[in-house]
Motif scaffolding. Structure first.
Motif, PDB file in Angstrom:
ATOM      1  N   HIS A   6      -4.860   0.208   6.378  1.00 13.15           N
ATOM      2  CA  HIS A   6      -5.945  -0.757   6.568  1.00 13.15           C
ATOM      3  C   HIS A   6      -6.012  -1.271   8.010  1.00 13.15           C
ATOM      4  O   HIS A   6      -4.995  -1.300   8.693  1.00 13.15           O
ATOM      5  CB  HIS A   6      -5.732  -1.978   5.665  1.00 13.15           C
ATOM      6  CG  HIS A   6      -5.401  -1.647   4.250  1.00 13.15           C
ATOM      7  ND1 HIS A   6      -4.152  -1.872   3.708  1.00 13.15           N
ATOM      8  CD2 HIS A   6      -6.160  -1.100   3.267  1.00 13.15           C
ATOM      9  CE1 HIS A   6      -4.149  -1.487   2.438  1.00 13.15           C
ATOM     10  NE2 HIS A   6      -5.342  -1.012   2.150  1.00 13.15           N
ATOM     11  N   THR A  34      -8.483   3.739   5.780  1.00 11.27           N
ATOM     12  CA  THR A  34      -9.634   3.098   5.153  1.00 11.27           C
ATOM     13  C   THR A  34     -10.307   2.178   6.161  1.00 11.27           C
ATOM     14  O   THR A  34      -9.788   1.951   7.245  1.00 11.27           O
ATOM     15  CB  THR A  34      -9.240   2.256   3.928  1.00 11.27           C
ATOM     16  OG1 THR A  34      -8.695   1.001   4.369  1.00 11.27           O
ATOM     17  CG2 THR A  34      -8.219   2.976   3.053  1.00 11.27           C
ATOM     18  N   SER A  35     -11.433   1.631   5.767  1.00 13.52           N
ATOM     19  CA  SER A  35     -12.108   0.634   6.605  1.00 13.52           C
ATOM     20  C   SER A  35     -11.841  -0.786   6.129  1.00 13.52           C
ATOM     21  O   SER A  35     -12.444  -1.732   6.626  1.00 13.52           O
ATOM     22  CB  SER A  35     -13.618   0.911   6.632  1.00 13.52           C
ATOM     23  OG  SER A  35     -13.876   2.162   7.234  1.00 13.52           O
ATOM     24  N   GLY A  36     -10.954  -0.928   5.135  1.00 13.54           N
ATOM     25  CA  GLY A  36     -10.589  -2.261   4.669  1.00 13.54           C
ATOM     26  C   GLY A  36     -11.676  -2.981   3.905  1.00 13.54           C
ATOM     27  O   GLY A  36     -11.686  -4.205   3.824  1.00 13.54           O
ATOM     28  N   GLY A  50     -16.510  -3.526   5.482  1.00 12.20           N
ATOM     29  CA  GLY A  50     -15.934  -2.376   6.162  1.00 12.20           C
ATOM     30  C   GLY A  50     -16.291  -2.339   7.645  1.00 12.20           C
ATOM     31  O   GLY A  50     -15.385  -2.276   8.504  1.00 12.20           O
ATOM     32  N   ASP A  76     -10.710   2.100   0.161  1.00 18.22           N
ATOM     33  CA  ASP A  76      -9.745   1.006   0.213  1.00 18.22           C
ATOM     34  C   ASP A  76      -9.333   0.616  -1.201  1.00 18.22           C
ATOM     35  O   ASP A  76     -10.171   0.438  -2.091  1.00 18.22           O
ATOM     36  CB  ASP A  76     -10.379  -0.184   0.933  1.00 18.22           C
ATOM     37  CG  ASP A  76      -9.399  -1.311   1.190  1.00 18.22           C
ATOM     38  OD1 ASP A  76      -8.192  -1.129   0.947  1.00 18.22           O
ATOM     39  OD2 ASP A  76      -9.844  -2.381   1.647  1.00 18.22           O
ATOM     40  N   ASP A 119      -1.564   1.244  -1.262  1.00 18.82           N
ATOM     41  CA  ASP A 119      -2.223   1.989  -0.185  1.00 18.82           C
ATOM     42  C   ASP A 119      -1.257   2.259   0.970  1.00 18.82           C
ATOM     43  O   ASP A 119      -1.325   3.314   1.609  1.00 18.82           O
ATOM     44  CB  ASP A 119      -3.425   1.203   0.352  1.00 18.82           C
ATOM     45  CG  ASP A 119      -4.656   1.297  -0.531  1.00 18.82           C
ATOM     46  OD1 ASP A 119      -4.593   1.984  -1.576  1.00 18.82           O
ATOM     47  OD2 ASP A 119      -5.683   0.691  -0.176  1.00 18.82           O
TER      48      ASP A 119
END
Length: 230
Positions: A6, A34-36, A50, A76, A119
């Motif tokens: 993240h 991921t883009s969180g 994101g 995410d 994650d």
């Protein structure tokens, strides 16, 4: 190269170390899986989260002098160490061609379970597989050579964040870069605004690691499991 799940993971776990590397002239790149978009603590619309967190991470990276930031766009909260994730991390390794990969431990740290988000562990497992054997094997993920022109690349060392206590074998003095770490974390407004005084929150933790590794009183440290890959 730093590989995390993240936005903000690298800044909580290793920003002081990264700042020191950059100051020493070492080139650093981030690969964020991921883009969180499943993070945040307010009513920001999900569709905006994101892109917001990507922008925050780029700002945080700039605070440390890191310009090369790639987001892989995996979901995410639903990361698994899939062949697809291994391939995407391998692509970044072959592109950037690092000597060292810093990532998250694939093991559970039972004393601080919050650091062992599923994650994070999935990212660590996939990054380990990308380092060995995928990125170095010219016959793994053949599309990386055929479509992207990326030859095999061998990484010689891995550093793992949030490893179980018994695995931690190396500490980095971050006393002189602690202010850069705080600046990077404050750039993640969507994640840290509600945490209050970051200095007071983080300083005891980094003091603990400095003392554990025998650093002089008053020093601060980040700690890792360092693994030679060969």
């Amino acid at each position: 190269m730093v590989v995390t799940a993240h936005p903000d993971d690298v800044d909580f776990g290793a920003a002081g170390t990264v700042a020191g590397w950059v100051k020493a002239g070492i080139q650093v790149a981030y690969c964020i899986c991921t883009s969180g978009d499943a993070g945040g603590f307010d009513d920001t619309p999900r569709a905006q989260m994101g892109p917001l967190r990507e922008a925050e991470q780029r700002t945080a990276a700039a605070e440390l002098g890191v310009e090369d930031v790639t987001f892989l766009g995996h979901p995410d909260g639903r990361l698994v160490p899939s062949i697809e994730l291994r391939r995407d991390i391998s692509r970044e390794i072959r592109r950037f061609r690092p000597q060292r990969v810093l990532t998250q431990s694939p093991e559970i740290w039972w004393r601080r379970i919050g650091a062992s988000h599923p994650d994070h562990r999935a990212t660590g497992e996939a990054a380990l597989a990308a380092v060995y054997p995928d990125a170095r094997n010219p016959f793994a993920h053949p599309e990386l050579l055929a479509a992207d022109g990326l030859d095999a690349w061998t990484v010689h060392e891995m550093w793992l964040m949030a490893a179980p206590d018994e695995r931690v074998n190396h500490a980095v003095d971050i006393t002189d870069t602690f202010d850069r770490k705080l600046a990077a974390l404050r750039a993640h407004v969507s994640q840290t605004a509600q945490l209050g005084d970051l200095d007071a929150r983080l300083r005891p933790w980094h003091t603990y690691w400095a003392r554990k590794f025998g650093f002089p009183e008053g020093r601060l440290a980040e700690a890792f499991q360092v693994v030679s890959v060969g």
